[in-house]
Motif scaffolding. Sequence first.
Motif, PDB file in Angstrom:
ATOM      1  N   SER A  75      -5.209  -1.613  12.280  1.00  0.00           N
ATOM      2  CA  SER A  75      -5.990  -0.482  11.784  1.00  0.00           C
ATOM      3  C   SER A  75      -6.603   0.261  12.963  1.00  0.00           C
ATOM      4  CB  SER A  75      -7.095  -0.981  10.847  1.00  0.00           C
ATOM      5  OG  SER A  75      -7.948   0.074  10.466  1.00  0.00           O
ATOM      6  N   ASP A  76      -6.784   1.556  12.810  1.00  0.00           N
ATOM      7  CA  ASP A  76      -7.397   2.310  13.909  1.00  0.00           C
ATOM      8  C   ASP A  76      -8.922   2.203  13.911  1.00  0.00           C
ATOM      9  OD1 ASP A  76      -7.712   3.780  11.592  1.00  0.00           O
ATOM     10  OD2 ASP A  76      -7.230   5.705  12.504  1.00  0.00           O
ATOM     11  N   VAL A  77      -9.494   1.694  12.843  1.00  0.00           N
ATOM     12  CA  VAL A  77     -10.936   1.430  12.804  1.00  0.00           C
ATOM     13  C   VAL A  77     -11.133   0.027  12.221  1.00  0.00           C
ATOM     14  CG1 VAL A  77     -11.602   3.861  12.581  1.00  0.00           C
ATOM     15  CG2 VAL A  77     -11.176   2.496  10.524  1.00  0.00           C
ATOM     16  N   PRO A  78     -12.294  -0.600  12.466  1.00  0.00           N
ATOM     17  CA  PRO A  78     -12.491  -1.969  11.964  1.00  0.00           C
ATOM     18  C   PRO A  78     -12.413  -2.040  10.442  1.00  0.00           C
ATOM     19  CG  PRO A  78     -14.116  -1.468  13.662  1.00  0.00           C
ATOM     20  CD  PRO A  78     -13.408  -0.171  13.354  1.00  0.00           C
ATOM     21  N   VAL A  79     -11.698  -3.047   9.968  1.00  0.00           N
ATOM     22  CA  VAL A  79     -11.613  -3.354   8.541  1.00  0.00           C
ATOM     23  C   VAL A  79     -11.692  -4.874   8.395  1.00  0.00           C
ATOM     24  CG1 VAL A  79     -10.212  -1.314   7.957  1.00  0.00           C
ATOM     25  CG2 VAL A  79      -9.079  -3.453   8.619  1.00  0.00           C
ATOM     26  N   VAL A  80     -11.799  -5.352   7.160  1.00  0.00           N
ATOM     27  CA  VAL A  80     -11.777  -6.790   6.884  1.00  0.00           C
ATOM     28  C   VAL A  80     -10.689  -7.050   5.853  1.00  0.00           C
ATOM     29  CG1 VAL A  80     -13.099  -8.814   6.182  1.00  0.00           C
ATOM     30  CG2 VAL A  80     -14.252  -6.924   7.339  1.00  0.00           C
ATOM     31  N   VAL A  81      -9.899  -8.112   6.106  1.00  0.00           N
ATOM     32  CA  VAL A  81      -8.708  -8.382   5.299  1.00  0.00           C
ATOM     33  C   VAL A  81      -8.784  -9.768   4.650  1.00  0.00           C
ATOM     34  CG1 VAL A  81      -6.196  -8.655   5.360  1.00  0.00           C
ATOM     35  CG2 VAL A  81      -7.289  -6.907   6.785  1.00  0.00           C
ATOM     36  N   GLN A  82      -8.534  -9.815   3.362  1.00  0.00           N
ATOM     37  CA  GLN A  82      -8.453 -11.080   2.636  1.00  0.00           C
ATOM     38  C   GLN A  82      -7.089 -11.155   1.947  1.00  0.00           C
ATOM     39  OE1 GLN A  82     -11.722 -11.647  -0.063  1.00  0.00           O
ATOM     40  NE2 GLN A  82     -10.958 -13.565  -0.894  1.00  0.00           N
ATOM     41  N   PHE A  83      -6.501 -12.333   2.012  1.00  0.00           N
ATOM     42  CA  PHE A  83      -5.201 -12.574   1.367  1.00  0.00           C
ATOM     43  C   PHE A  83      -5.426 -13.329   0.071  1.00  0.00           C
ATOM     44  CE2 PHE A  83      -1.714 -15.722   0.825  1.00  0.00           C
ATOM     45  CZ  PHE A  83      -0.682 -14.845   0.528  1.00  0.00           C
ATOM     46  N   LEU A  84      -4.689 -12.933  -0.970  1.00  0.00           N
ATOM     47  CA  LEU A  84      -4.790 -13.600  -2.270  1.00  0.00           C
ATOM     48  C   LEU A  84      -3.401 -13.736  -2.866  1.00  0.00           C
ATOM     49  CD1 LEU A  84      -7.658 -11.254  -3.246  1.00  0.00           C
ATOM     50  CD2 LEU A  84      -7.962 -13.712  -3.416  1.00  0.00           C
ATOM     51  N   ARG A  85      -3.111 -14.902  -3.424  1.00  0.00           N
ATOM     52  CA  ARG A  85      -1.844 -15.103  -4.123  1.00  0.00           C
ATOM     53  C   ARG A  85      -2.119 -15.571  -5.541  1.00  0.00           C
ATOM     54  NH1 ARG A  85       1.974 -18.720  -1.068  1.00  0.00           N
ATOM     55  NH2 ARG A  85       2.383 -16.735  -0.048  1.00  0.00           N
ATOM     56  N   SER A 144       3.217 -12.733 -10.889  1.00  0.00           N
ATOM     57  CA  SER A 144       3.102 -13.449  -9.619  1.00  0.00           C
ATOM     58  C   SER A 144       3.086 -12.424  -8.493  1.00  0.00           C
ATOM     59  CB  SER A 144       4.308 -14.380  -9.421  1.00  0.00           C
ATOM     60  OG  SER A 144       4.220 -15.488 -10.273  1.00  0.00           O
ATOM     61  N   ARG A 145       2.141 -12.596  -7.571  1.00  0.00           N
ATOM     62  CA  ARG A 145       2.078 -11.586  -6.520  1.00  0.00           C
ATOM     63  C   ARG A 145       1.252 -12.069  -5.336  1.00  0.00           C
ATOM     64  NH1 ARG A 145      -0.933  -9.576 -10.837  1.00  0.00           N
ATOM     65  NH2 ARG A 145      -3.167  -9.542 -10.491  1.00  0.00           N
ATOM     66  N   ASP A 146       1.560 -11.495  -4.177  1.00  0.00           N
ATOM     67  CA  ASP A 146       0.727 -11.601  -2.989  1.00  0.00           C
ATOM     68  C   ASP A 146      -0.041 -10.296  -2.856  1.00  0.00           C
ATOM     69  OD1 ASP A 146       1.813 -14.066  -2.435  1.00  0.00           O
ATOM     70  OD2 ASP A 146       2.684 -13.507  -0.509  1.00  0.00           O
ATOM     71  N   VAL A 147      -1.321 -10.410  -2.586  1.00  0.00           N
ATOM     72  CA  VAL A 147      -2.167  -9.230  -2.490  1.00  0.00           C
ATOM     73  C   VAL A 147      -2.957  -9.293  -1.189  1.00  0.00           C
ATOM     74  CG1 VAL A 147      -4.169  -8.061  -3.495  1.00  0.00           C
ATOM     75  CG2 VAL A 147      -2.367  -8.932  -4.981  1.00  0.00           C
ATOM     76  N   VAL A 148      -3.123  -8.123  -0.567  1.00  0.00           N
ATOM     77  CA  VAL A 148      -3.957  -8.004   0.615  1.00  0.00           C
ATOM     78  C   VAL A 148      -5.096  -7.057   0.273  1.00  0.00           C
ATOM     79  CG1 VAL A 148      -4.026  -7.341   3.030  1.00  0.00           C
ATOM     80  CG2 VAL A 148      -1.942  -8.320   2.076  1.00  0.00           C
ATOM     81  N   ALA A 149      -6.322  -7.577   0.309  1.00  0.00           N
ATOM     82  CA  ALA A 149      -7.498  -6.745   0.044  1.00  0.00           C
ATOM     83  C   ALA A 149      -8.084  -6.307   1.378  1.00  0.00           C
ATOM     84  CB  ALA A 149      -8.534  -7.518  -0.767  1.00  0.00           C
ATOM     85  N   ILE A 150      -8.226  -5.000   1.556  1.00  0.00           N
ATOM     86  CA  ILE A 150      -8.711  -4.448   2.833  1.00  0.00           C
ATOM     87  C   ILE A 150      -9.960  -3.627   2.571  1.00  0.00           C
ATOM     88  CG2 ILE A 150      -8.100  -3.054   4.847  1.00  0.00           C
ATOM     89  CD1 ILE A 150      -5.154  -3.463   4.157  1.00  0.00           C
ATOM     90  N   LEU A 151     -11.073  -4.007   3.192  1.00  0.00           N
ATOM     91  CA  LEU A 151     -12.303  -3.232   3.074  1.00  0.00           C
ATOM     92  C   LEU A 151     -12.496  -2.380   4.312  1.00  0.00           C
ATOM     93  CD1 LEU A 151     -15.002  -2.463   1.744  1.00  0.00           C
ATOM     94  CD2 LEU A 151     -16.048  -4.318   3.051  1.00  0.00           C
ATOM     95  N   ASN A 152     -12.704  -1.106   4.084  1.00  0.00           N
ATOM     96  CA  ASN A 152     -13.128  -0.200   5.142  1.00  0.00           C
ATOM     97  C   ASN A 152     -14.575   0.194   4.857  1.00  0.00           C
ATOM     98  OD1 ASN A 152     -13.562   1.814   6.980  1.00  0.00           O
ATOM     99  ND2 ASN A 152     -12.068   3.250   6.119  1.00  0.00           N
ATOM    100  N   ALA A 153     -15.502  -0.518   5.503  1.00  0.00           N
ATOM    101  CA  ALA A 153     -16.917  -0.271   5.247  1.00  0.00           C
ATOM    102  C   ALA A 153     -17.473   0.882   6.071  1.00  0.00           C
ATOM    103  CB  ALA A 153     -17.734  -1.544   5.531  1.00  0.00           C
ATOM    104  N   GLY A 154     -16.634   1.461   6.912  1.00  0.00           N
ATOM    105  CA  GLY A 154     -17.108   2.504   7.798  1.00  0.00           C
ATOM    106  C   GLY A 154     -17.007   3.898   7.198  1.00  0.00           C
ATOM    107  N   ASP A 155     -17.407   4.880   8.008  1.00  0.00           N
ATOM    108  CA  ASP A 155     -17.472   6.270   7.547  1.00  0.00           C
ATOM    109  C   ASP A 155     -16.232   7.084   7.904  1.00  0.00           C
ATOM    110  OD1 ASP A 155     -19.999   5.950   6.414  1.00  0.00           O
ATOM    111  OD2 ASP A 155     -20.961   6.191   8.369  1.00  0.00           O
ATOM    112  N   THR A 156     -15.209   6.422   8.448  1.00  0.00           N
ATOM    113  CA  THR A 156     -13.977   7.106   8.834  1.00  0.00           C
ATOM    114  C   THR A 156     -12.813   6.503   8.056  1.00  0.00           C
ATOM    115  OG1 THR A 156     -14.896   7.234  11.066  1.00  0.00           O
ATOM    116  CG2 THR A 156     -12.546   7.759  10.814  1.00  0.00           C
TER     117      THR A 156
END
Lengths: 123, 123, 123, 123
Positions: free
Chosen positions: A95-105, A29-41
């Motif tokens: 975040s210091d640069v744009p990211v996208v965050v999805q929550f999953l349980r 059982s867990r809570d997960v945060v998926a974070i995508l950094n699609a940028g170059d930094t």
Amino acid sequence: MNPIGKTHWVIPGGHIPLCSIGREPNFTSRDVVAILNAGDTDAQVVMTVYYADRDPVEGYSVEIRARRVRKVTVNALIDPVAIPLDVDYALEITSDVPVVVQFLRQDTSLGMNAMTGTIAYGE
Amino acid sequence: MNPIGKTHWVIPGGHIPLCSIGREPNFTSRDVVAILNAGDTDAQVVMTVYYADRDPVEGYSVEIRARRVRKVTVNALIDPVAIPLDVDYALEITSDVPVVVQFLRQDTSLGMNAMTGTIAYGE
Amino acid sequence: MNPIGKTHWVIPGGHIPLCSIGREPNFTSRDVVAILNAGDTDAQVVMTVYYADRDPVEGYSVEIRARRVRKVTVNALIDPVAIPLDVDYALEITSDVPVVVQFLRQDTSLGMNAMTGTIAYGE
Amino acid sequence: MNPIGKTHWVIPGGHIPLCSIGREPNFTSRDVVAILNAGDTDAQVVMTVYYADRDPVEGYSVEIRARRVRKVTVNALIDPVAIPLDVDYALEITSDVPVVVQFLRQDTSLGMNAMTGTIAYGE
């Protein structure tokens, strides 16, 4: 051009279930945060954990390298302090640069597999 | 700087299942609204409950203290009047300061644990 | 002041499962669209159903009365034509006044209760 | 008038479960991306897959014809290269015309049916 995403995200409905069944680690059982950094930094991400009846805890730091996705299991956040099981919490993610965050349980605490998830609230 | 969030939120798809299994209170079927107040001012939140075939009921008041998250179990809202089980409803949530709202449902009514959830619609 | 919501919504991931278990009607597999009309004017809603390999079907009309929520079970949409089971579809929902739309699926086809849902995409 | 939607979408929390139960193909564990093209022009969609510890893979091309919805099963994306099972990934979806994207996961790997989903993050 800016990479896709935002720099400030919130997940209000955190709660790590107390019990689990099944093989570790896939069915814990867990809570997960998926974070995508699609940028170059590389992204320097800092998280604050809010609680119902105590002061928030700041300073959970995570790096998401450029053009990488990273899944952060909330159960595994222990620095500066572990997040207790079976307690309501909220996550604020900056975040210091744009990211996208999805929550999953994933909840296997009742002897069966239940899942929920949503794109976090971003600004 | 304003805290993250919005002051007006809606959850159209409310419905508290009639039956439950498992140990109370963790496995009761329930609709839950998680509200994060990341700001430095206590939030005065007022909720209106809409129904399919009767007038909405206003005036469900909740305070979310500054820098706290609060999970409101819809099953437990009884003032001014309890929300009936097994009836479709929608929630409108108005706050005097920005907050973030997530909806979560746990349904154990069919002898198993099912979950769903989403960030609410905010303006 | 405008009521909360938008007038144009989309749910891309529709699919009514073929099988069900459990007591009717609570445990029928189904896709549901919950629409809140928080305003003081009745909402005239028209839905278009898109498919993967045939032309879309327009003209599914639903009224959501002022200050009411209505759950539309997609399985029950039969005018102008029933939506087939076990076929991918998308819903486009247009309203003459602002509303808020949430999508919910209950799938009992594998002998157990699974749910998912999300606020629809609105403009 | 522009069709509803956006041209740039992200799903951070991809992960195709390793195991499945039940009859193929309805109960295979899978990640699915539902894309609606409500406009009158065919949509040329290109997807990039991001990973945690290797470079992203670009160039997954899909066409969604005008006024059609298409469900893309991520398990079935093999050109330019198959997406591995049981590995975290994120999807970035770029379209030349506005579309709407919903993410859906079905996980039957623990001997039961669990589902989650959300409208993707769009810009």
